[in-house]
Design an enzyme around this catalytic site. Sequence first.
Site, PDB file in Angstrom:
ATOM      1  N   ASP A 159      45.840  45.828  39.374  1.00 36.45           N
ATOM      2  CA  ASP A 159      44.528  47.204  39.136  1.00 36.45           C
ATOM      3  C   ASP A 159      44.626  48.059  38.925  1.00 36.45           C
ATOM      4  O   ASP A 159      44.472  48.621  37.409  1.00 36.45           O
ATOM      5  CB  ASP A 159      43.393  46.368  39.846  1.00 36.45           C
ATOM      6  CG  ASP A 159      42.828  44.545  40.847  1.00 36.45           C
ATOM      7  OD1 ASP A 159      43.311  43.971  39.666  1.00 36.45           O
ATOM      8  OD2 ASP A 159      43.646  44.641  41.130  1.00 36.45           O
ATOM      9  N   HIS A 187      39.555  41.762  44.595  1.00 35.42           N
ATOM     10  CA  HIS A 187      41.004  41.446  43.762  1.00 35.42           C
ATOM     11  C   HIS A 187      39.805  40.283  42.344  1.00 35.42           C
ATOM     12  O   HIS A 187      40.431  39.333  42.810  1.00 35.42           O
ATOM     13  CB  HIS A 187      42.089  41.038  44.071  1.00 35.42           C
ATOM     14  CG  HIS A 187      43.207  40.525  42.768  1.00 35.42           C
ATOM     15  ND1 HIS A 187      42.908  41.568  41.714  1.00 35.42           N
ATOM     16  CD2 HIS A 187      43.455  39.385  42.763  1.00 35.42           C
ATOM     17  CE1 HIS A 187      44.096  41.027  40.758  1.00 35.42           C
ATOM     18  NE2 HIS A 187      44.132  39.808  41.041  1.00 35.42           N
TER      19      HIS A 187
END
Length: 325
Positions: A159, A187
């Site tokens: 990410d 996440h």
Amino acid sequence: MKTPIDIAVTGAAGQISYSLLFRLASGELLGPEQPIVLRLLEVPQAMQTLQGVVMELNDCAYPLLQKIVMTDDPKVAFDNIDYAFLVGAKPRGPGMLRADLLKDNAEIFRVQGKALNEYASRRVKVLVTGNPANTNALIAISNAPDLGPDCFTAMAMLDHKRAIGQLAEKCGVISRDIKNVMVWGNHSCTQYPDLHHAKVKGLDALSLVEREWFVNEFIPTVQHRGTEVIKVRGQSSAASAAHAAIEHMRIWAHGTEIDDWVSMAVASDGSYGIEEGLVYSFPVTVADGRISIVKALDLNEFSLERLRLNEAELKEERQAVKHLL
Ligand code: NAX
């Protein structure tokens, strides 16, 4: 010749590992002088596929790869290891509820947490990639009391890299020109990629892009990038996930750059009001193998609201697996 270092990879016959293993074997994590042993864990049904991957690893004749151990027993896989890439997890099947996925995977990480507690080196560095990564790491921590939470992290690096990639593209610069990006929380699509402290060639990122782009394009693009890759490529992110996993461990082993930080999910120490113990992605620096949460950053109400949303989601996940904690 140095003593070999043992690295465990679970889910070794899966698609992330198909990229990860070859890069580990070539020395990308620990450098060109450090021999390694790969200890590969899979479920019995995947052993034949794993055998094929091992044949290919052997066919590369990597000079640093001392030995490969293939097993379906976590005790064997984690024996005296210094690094563990916990990639293996059950994918979400058709019609499967998120709660069912949480429960199935939670059991895997309970067993693996216990085995790490008993067999891994006392300074093992564990990276959980298998989803739901943050909560899986929480379960592993709860089942490894002798190791302690500092040995465990979950992956937010993909990410983090996605956020850098988007900002670099928008500003027409290369990734090296970008510093201090951060991704907070879980996440999942709730994650909060944050540019409030990011710099592009030393200038404040948010002075170079429109707020509208940051809120309505950048944040959702990073949050939903995984789904978009599946839509376009027909399969989930694999090479980029393997790259992120290596970067995460490399930085954990060798440290962050002096003027930058990265995002890692670690057990919260209560920073920014996030409940202690939740495995939550924070901006962190690393020195001498120790991870430290970057403290006392100014966060506005827009950011705090998103941090709290992530905390609430992680508490809900924890509730679903509380019998294993
Ligand atoms: P694959 O389904 O290709 O591979 C998973 C492998 O894990 C399979 O070979 C399976 O047999 C094995 N496995 C299942 N249970 C196991 C157990 N108990 N012990 C050992 N091995 C076991 O998935 P892949 O694309 O490689 O993704 C692996 C995991 O990473 C998934 O959970 C995925 O959702 C997650 N991801 C996490 C990311 C992150 O940033 N944290 C990004 C990429 C990825 O989506």
